[in-house]
Design a protein around this motif. Structure first.
Motif, PDB file in Angstrom:
ATOM      1  N   UNK A 101       0.805  -1.228   0.000  1.00 30.35           N
ATOM      2  CA  UNK A 101       0.000   0.000   0.000  1.00 30.35           C
ATOM      3  C   UNK A 101       0.838   1.278   0.000  1.00 30.35           C
ATOM      4  N   UNK A 102       2.147   1.122  -0.201  1.00 30.96           N
ATOM      5  CA  UNK A 102       3.071   2.250  -0.359  1.00 30.96           C
ATOM      6  C   UNK A 102       3.029   3.225   0.812  1.00 30.96           C
ATOM      7  N   UNK A 103       3.106   2.652   2.017  1.00 32.72           N
ATOM      8  CA  UNK A 103       3.246   3.436   3.229  1.00 32.72           C
ATOM      9  C   UNK A 103       4.415   2.859   4.020  1.00 32.72           C
ATOM     10  N   UNK A 104       4.924   3.629   4.980  1.00 30.97           N
ATOM     11  CA  UNK A 104       6.030   3.106   5.772  1.00 30.97           C
ATOM     12  C   UNK A 104       6.069   3.750   7.145  1.00 30.97           C
ATOM     13  N   UNK A 158       2.783   6.215  19.478  1.00 34.87           N
ATOM     14  CA  UNK A 158       3.143   7.238  20.463  1.00 34.87           C
ATOM     15  C   UNK A 158       4.271   6.754  21.376  1.00 34.87           C
ATOM     16  N   UNK A 159       4.152   5.526  21.865  1.00 35.07           N
ATOM     17  CA  UNK A 159       5.166   4.978  22.774  1.00 35.07           C
ATOM     18  C   UNK A 159       6.511   4.831  22.062  1.00 35.07           C
ATOM     19  N   UNK A 160       6.490   4.362  20.817  1.00 39.39           N
ATOM     20  CA  UNK A 160       7.733   4.127  20.078  1.00 39.39           C
ATOM     21  C   UNK A 160       8.257   5.369  19.360  1.00 39.39           C
ATOM     22  N   UNK A 161       7.511   6.474  19.427  1.00 43.27           N
ATOM     23  CA  UNK A 161       7.889   7.711  18.747  1.00 43.27           C
ATOM     24  C   UNK A 161       8.037   7.488  17.237  1.00 43.27           C
ATOM     25  N   UNK A 162       7.001   6.874  16.661  1.00 42.40           N
ATOM     26  CA  UNK A 162       6.978   6.629  15.226  1.00 42.40           C
ATOM     27  C   UNK A 162       5.677   7.180  14.640  1.00 42.40           C
ATOM     28  N   UNK A 163       5.635   7.240  13.327  1.00 37.48           N
ATOM     29  CA  UNK A 163       4.407   7.580  12.599  1.00 37.48           C
ATOM     30  C   UNK A 163       4.456   6.816  11.282  1.00 37.48           C
ATOM     31  N   UNK A 164       3.319   6.726  10.617  1.00 35.75           N
ATOM     32  CA  UNK A 164       3.239   6.019   9.346  1.00 35.75           C
ATOM     33  C   UNK A 164       2.921   7.045   8.268  1.00 35.75           C
ATOM     34  N   UNK A 165       3.756   7.076   7.238  1.00 34.60           N
ATOM     35  CA  UNK A 165       3.629   8.077   6.178  1.00 34.60           C
ATOM     36  C   UNK A 165       3.507   7.406   4.819  1.00 34.60           C
TER      37      UNK A 165
END
Length: 167
Positions: A101-104, A158-165
């Protein structure tokens, strides 16, 4: 010929720097789709193992598998997940579903997240609470519902300090 006049105006090349780290957040639908693809892949592998090990024997009688068996299958699922996705996660921040789906997954600076400080924490918060009867399922529901916040980040993000873009 160079100008050695110390009082002349400085000469520099001015180039606008483009910040590549601010890619748009992945849509909620793309994240759901990626999760479904990853879940289907896991089911294709884990369900036959459960069938062959007697995990479904008592289902028709209304009996659930024991805690130890469920925990073992959960651990097996996590191991299989990382066997399938580890390389792509550490190099691109993608699972199979996210790649399709071309997200990461990225850290808050837009970089591929480090395995121990981001990805391991992210998936521990995602997988481990589900192994605790009742409370774990409630936590997982709340975790997933956080996707409806403005930042589109679940508790594990939030806990891992990540986001999906988007890629």
């Amino acid at each position: 010929m160079t100008d050695n006049n110390v009082y002349s105006t400085p000469q520099s090349q001015l180039v606008d720097q483009v910040d590549d780290s601010e890619k748009p957040l992945a849509s909620r639908w793309a994240r759901l789709g990626a999760s479904l693809i990853d879940s289907i892949i896991m089911m294709i592998i884990v369900l036959p193992v459960m069938y062959l090990t007697g995990g479904f024997d008592g289902v028709m009688d209304g009996r659930q598998p024991g805690f130890v068996y469920s925990l073992a299958m959960g651990v097996l699922g996590v191991v299989i997940f990382f066997i399938i996705n580890y390389r792509s996660l550490v190099t691109n921040g993608q699972t199979v579903g996210k790649k399709v789906l071309e997200i990461k997954i990225v850290d808050l600076n837009g970089n591929v997240p480090a395995f121990q400080s981001h990805l391991l924490v992210r998936y521990a918060v995602y997988f481990l609470p589900g192994q605790v009867p009742f409370v774990g399922q409630l936590f997982n529901l709340i975790n997933i519902l956080f996707i409806f916040t403005k930042e589109k980040r679940c508790i594990h993000d939030l806990v891992a300090k990540t986001k999906v873009v988007q890629c």
